[in-house]
Design an enzyme around this catalytic site. Structure first.
Site, PDB file in Angstrom:
ATOM      1  N   LYS A 225      37.632  14.319  81.727  1.00 22.86           N
ATOM      2  CA  LYS A 225      36.887  15.513  82.076  1.00 22.86           C
ATOM      3  C   LYS A 225      35.571  15.553  81.304  1.00 22.86           C
ATOM      4  CE  LYS A 225      41.027  18.491  82.536  1.00 22.86           C
ATOM      5  NZ  LYS A 225      40.877  19.006  83.900  1.00 22.86           N
ATOM      6  N   ARG A 299      51.083  17.577  88.389  1.00 18.63           N
ATOM      7  CA  ARG A 299      52.032  17.437  89.504  1.00 18.63           C
ATOM      8  C   ARG A 299      52.984  16.271  89.283  1.00 18.63           C
ATOM      9  NH1 ARG A 299      47.207  16.844  93.660  1.00 18.63           N
ATOM     10  NH2 ARG A 299      46.411  18.277  92.072  1.00 18.63           N
TER      11      ARG A 299
END
Length: 449
Positions: A225, A299
């Site tokens: 990020k 996830r």
């Protein structure tokens, strides 16, 4: 004790006398919704507190949170509150302060007294649970790693007479949780990945299982990020914090359920051992997953935990996760989306969210978008492969749905777990979302004996 009275000018001021009316006029007080006026009394103590109420149908359920800004002292409701419990709850939620790292004396806060002991117990239960969630989320990652999250979870269950087990490090591979291990293996040994498995209640009662994303910090992995996107990543374990808050509510109220909480606790770090874009990971379910982006790690760990939860076919399976930025783009920080294929459950969630002013919004598990997760080399990809970044929150929910088939009912909540702008009932910082709505639903489905 200072009385707090709903301001219905001029009637209330008439009751309080000319001095109060003159003071209100001098202050320009118009009883605007949520506004406060402290009416001075003898000896520099308040004679009363006036609280403005909105016109019918325009009330902010958390407006009572403004009462937390009163000067230090003891207060009690006098008259005029249509829902004293909601106002007291708003006061309690607004009074929260995160002071762990603040040195020096803390400002004394006002205290609100309730004569109804049953109401007091209900309000305290929720305020305590939400404060627990906020404390966990607000704690920075250097003090809230996988081990500390484990301590919080196991300690909570131990306090209520529950039991816990933890699958740690390479044991995740031995016990078939390969995606939890893959995401967390790059972290230091002291912050090794783990699956926290907690249980409480009678095994013969209905099975309610909660799964919470416990990514204690998310660098994005090798798909790193930008620094601006890492500033709030201490809150990426907000799903686990919220399921623990909900667990506290369930256990404290002694709902007749067999409760299970599963938390895959990892740090998505970067090292020579980090999982890579293009890797193909096995899963507990047996499905293989191609990694399209290492920043879609939540996830992956949820999938292994959901598979374990699903193996015992619970009556109700709920997962909560700070899963996608797409959910915030669609609905903002204050309105978490939820996903379920169960129409009755969806209706119940919506009803209770409105009832307790804990807003949620149903989004579709739109099956045609499942094709966006196709992979040429594995059973599926972990991110949208359409090339346009469409429906990010929907495709994340669809990914998770592939790992649930036996549960009687399942719902996924893509929460933010953070309040960016302070307002009544919601101090800025870590936040509990969906837990009050879900506790209300569970209390109705499984009433305490």
């Amino acid at each position: 004790m200072h009385p707090v009275t709903v301001a219905s000018l001029p009637a209330v001021l008439e009751q309080l006398g000319s001095n109060a009316a003159g003071w209100a006029a001098l202050q320009g007080y118009k009883a605007a919704a949520g506004s406060l006026l402290v009416v001075p009394g003898p000896g520099a103590t308040p004679a009363a507190v006036l609280f403005g109420v909105p016109e019918e149908g325009t009330a902010d359920p958390m407006a009572g949170g403004a009462l937390a800004s009163l000067p230090a002292g003891d207060y009690a409701f006098a008259e005029g509150f249509a829902d004293e419990e909601q106002a007291a709850l708003a006061f309690g939620l607004s009074a929260y302060r995160f002071t762990r790292y603040r040195s020096g004396d803390q400002k004394e806060q006002p205290r609100l007294y309730l004569n109804d002991t049953a109401m007091l117990a209900r309000v305290q239960r929720i305020v305590t649970a939400v404060a627990f969630v906020r404390d966990l989320v607000n704690t920075p990652a250097n003090d809230m790693g996988p081990a500390e999250l484990e301590t919080a979870a196991t300690g909570l269950f131990a306090a209520h007479g529950g039991a816990s087990r933890v699958v740690l490090g390479d044991d995740l591979l031995a016990q078939n949780f390969p995606m939890i291990h893959a995401v967390g293996r790059a972290a230091d040994a002291a912050r090794a990945p783990r699956l926290i498995d907690c249980a409480w209640g009678d095994e013969s009662d209905p099975k309610v299982t909660l799964v919470g994303k416990g990514v204690v910090f998310d660098t994005g992995g090798l798909d790193i990020k930008p620094s601006s996107s890492m500033l709030l990543m201490k809150k990426d374990m907000g799903g686990s914090a919220n399921v623990l808050g909900l667990a506290h509510l369930i256990m404290d109220a002694k709902l007749p359920v067999r409760l299970r909480v599963l938390i895959p606790a990892v740090e998505n770090a970067i090292s020579g051992d980090a999982f890579r874009p293009g890797d193909v990971l096995p899963s507990r379910k047996g499905l293989t997953v191609e990694i399209g982006n290492t920043d879609a790690e939540g996830r992956l760990v949820l999938a292994d935990a959901l598979t374990l939860a699903d193996e015992e076919a619970p009556d109700l399976l709920l997962d909560m996760a700070t899963l996608t930025g797409a959910a915030r783009v669609a609905l903002g920080p204050d309105l978490p989306p939820f996903y379920t294929a169960d129409e009755a459950l969806a209706a119940d969630i919506a009803e209770h969210a409105e009832k307790v002013a804990d807003p949620l919004w149903r989004m579709p598990l739109w099956q045609p978008y499942m094709k966006y997760l196709d992979s040429k080399v594995a059973d599926m990809n972990n991110v949208n492969q359409s090339g346009a970044g469409f429906a990010g929150s929907v495709t994340a929910a669809l990914f998770l749905s592939r790992f649930v088939e036996n549960a009687t009912a399942w719902a996924h909540f893509d929460i933010f777990a953070w309040t960016p702008i302070e307002r009544p009932g919601k101090p800025s910082g870590g936040e509990g979302q969906a837990l009050r709505a879900l506790f209300s639903l569970l209390s109705e489905r499984y009433p305490a004996k």
